[in-house]
Motif scaffolding. Sequence first.
Motif, short mmCIF file in Angstrom:
data_model
loop_
_atom_site.label_atom_id
_atom_site.label_comp_id
_atom_site.label_asym_id
_atom_site.label_seq_id
_atom_site.Cartn_x
_atom_site.Cartn_y
_atom_site.Cartn_z
N UNK A 87 44.83 37.34 42.79
CA UNK A 87 43.93 36.88 41.73
C UNK A 87 42.50 37.31 42.00
N UNK A 88 42.34 38.49 42.61
CA UNK A 88 41.01 38.98 42.97
C UNK A 88 40.09 39.12 41.77
N UNK A 89 40.57 39.74 40.67
CA UNK A 89 39.72 39.93 39.50
C UNK A 89 39.31 38.58 38.90
N UNK A 90 40.26 37.66 38.83
CA UNK A 90 39.94 36.34 38.27
C UNK A 90 38.88 35.64 39.10
N UNK A 91 39.01 35.70 40.43
CA UNK A 91 38.03 35.08 41.31
C UNK A 91 36.68 35.76 41.20
N UNK A 92 36.68 37.08 41.01
CA UNK A 92 35.42 37.80 40.84
C UNK A 92 34.66 37.30 39.62
#
Length: 410
Positions: A213-218
């Motif tokens: 979920x890297x993009x969501x966390x970004x």
Amino acid sequence: MTKKSKLMQFVLHGNLVVRILIGLIAGMTLAACSASAAASVGVLGTLFVTALKSVAPILVFALVTSAIASHKAGQRTNIGPILALYVTGTLAAALVAVVASFSFPATLTLVVPTATTATPEGIGAVLRTLALNVVDNPVRALADGNYIGILAWSAGLGLALRHASATTRTVIADLSSGIAHIVRLIIQCSPIGIFGLVAATLGTNGFGALAHYGRLLEVLIGSMLFVALVVNPLIVFCKTRRNPYPLVFTCLRESALTAFFTRSSAANIPVNLALCRKLDLHEDTYSVSIPLGATINMAGAAITITVLTLAAVNTLGIAVDWPTALLLSVVAALCACGASGVAGGSLLLIPLACGLFGISNDLAMQVVGVGFIISVLQDSFETALNSSTDVLFTAAACHAQDHDKVLAQA
């Protein structure tokens, strides 16, 4: 003074932020060396957070009652301007989240099992819950940490005690001071508590589950940092007409740091009250605005609700125009005011926002499940933004009032 006595002096009375950072590093080191040992010291963090949550309700009750009972006629409390700042900040945060979600769209993999936790069915349900909390039994409000009810009862009792004898009001003030002293002792233990919290979190969960979920966390964390470092300073500057960053960085360093690890606005109330006292703000103001802010000033929660809802919308391929997105930001701001001041409190309001786009409750609860997976970081940043902003806006209103007084006397 010997080295041993100097070390003991630092442990007991040294700079709290430095000691917290030492606890943070020690917790990370222990987790890296032994996950099992790190998980076992989690009880230290649990004890610290539980102690804060336990003392916060009675502290708020005593402080607000004492402040109102001893309030002098004609003395301004500045609650109105602070409320305006709270509303402005929360709505601005939701708008930032909308823009960030449109600029950097994120998607989800909705495979999390459906949760069974009850969620609000509409804004009316949220408002109804808030109204019922106001008239809650005072003993139950204290036991459950219902700060809306605590504020209502303490304000009523404080108004009634304004007509009491000076001796009675002195007793109430002494009780408030005594509880505040206990709170200061608990806060001195925060480095040990944060050591336990960090070690247990990293030792048990790690950050491997967050990679998907890297993009969501970004988008989430980026929006929160933008609000903390750009939007909030701009709001404070418009209010005070002075450089906001010294105050912003003070609030981030001394309030956001502890809130990041306790992940509870309610648990951070004693920390914020102590910071307001350190900043020499008006007690009549911060004794009410800080617990109130822990309940309704939820910029981070508004961001979480908006970003996760729009991520679900993107995943399902639902077309969203700007007017609808702006409506979502208003709904998210209103929902955020109903988020409880505990870890993960904003996540259960996501289904309400998802209902704007016809997303079923089953799918919405899967989004909530994703929120709990990433909550190791999401909820920490959210609480840090929420709680530090309470002090920031309170201080801004007090400084603006002091500046107006100087101008009036000139």
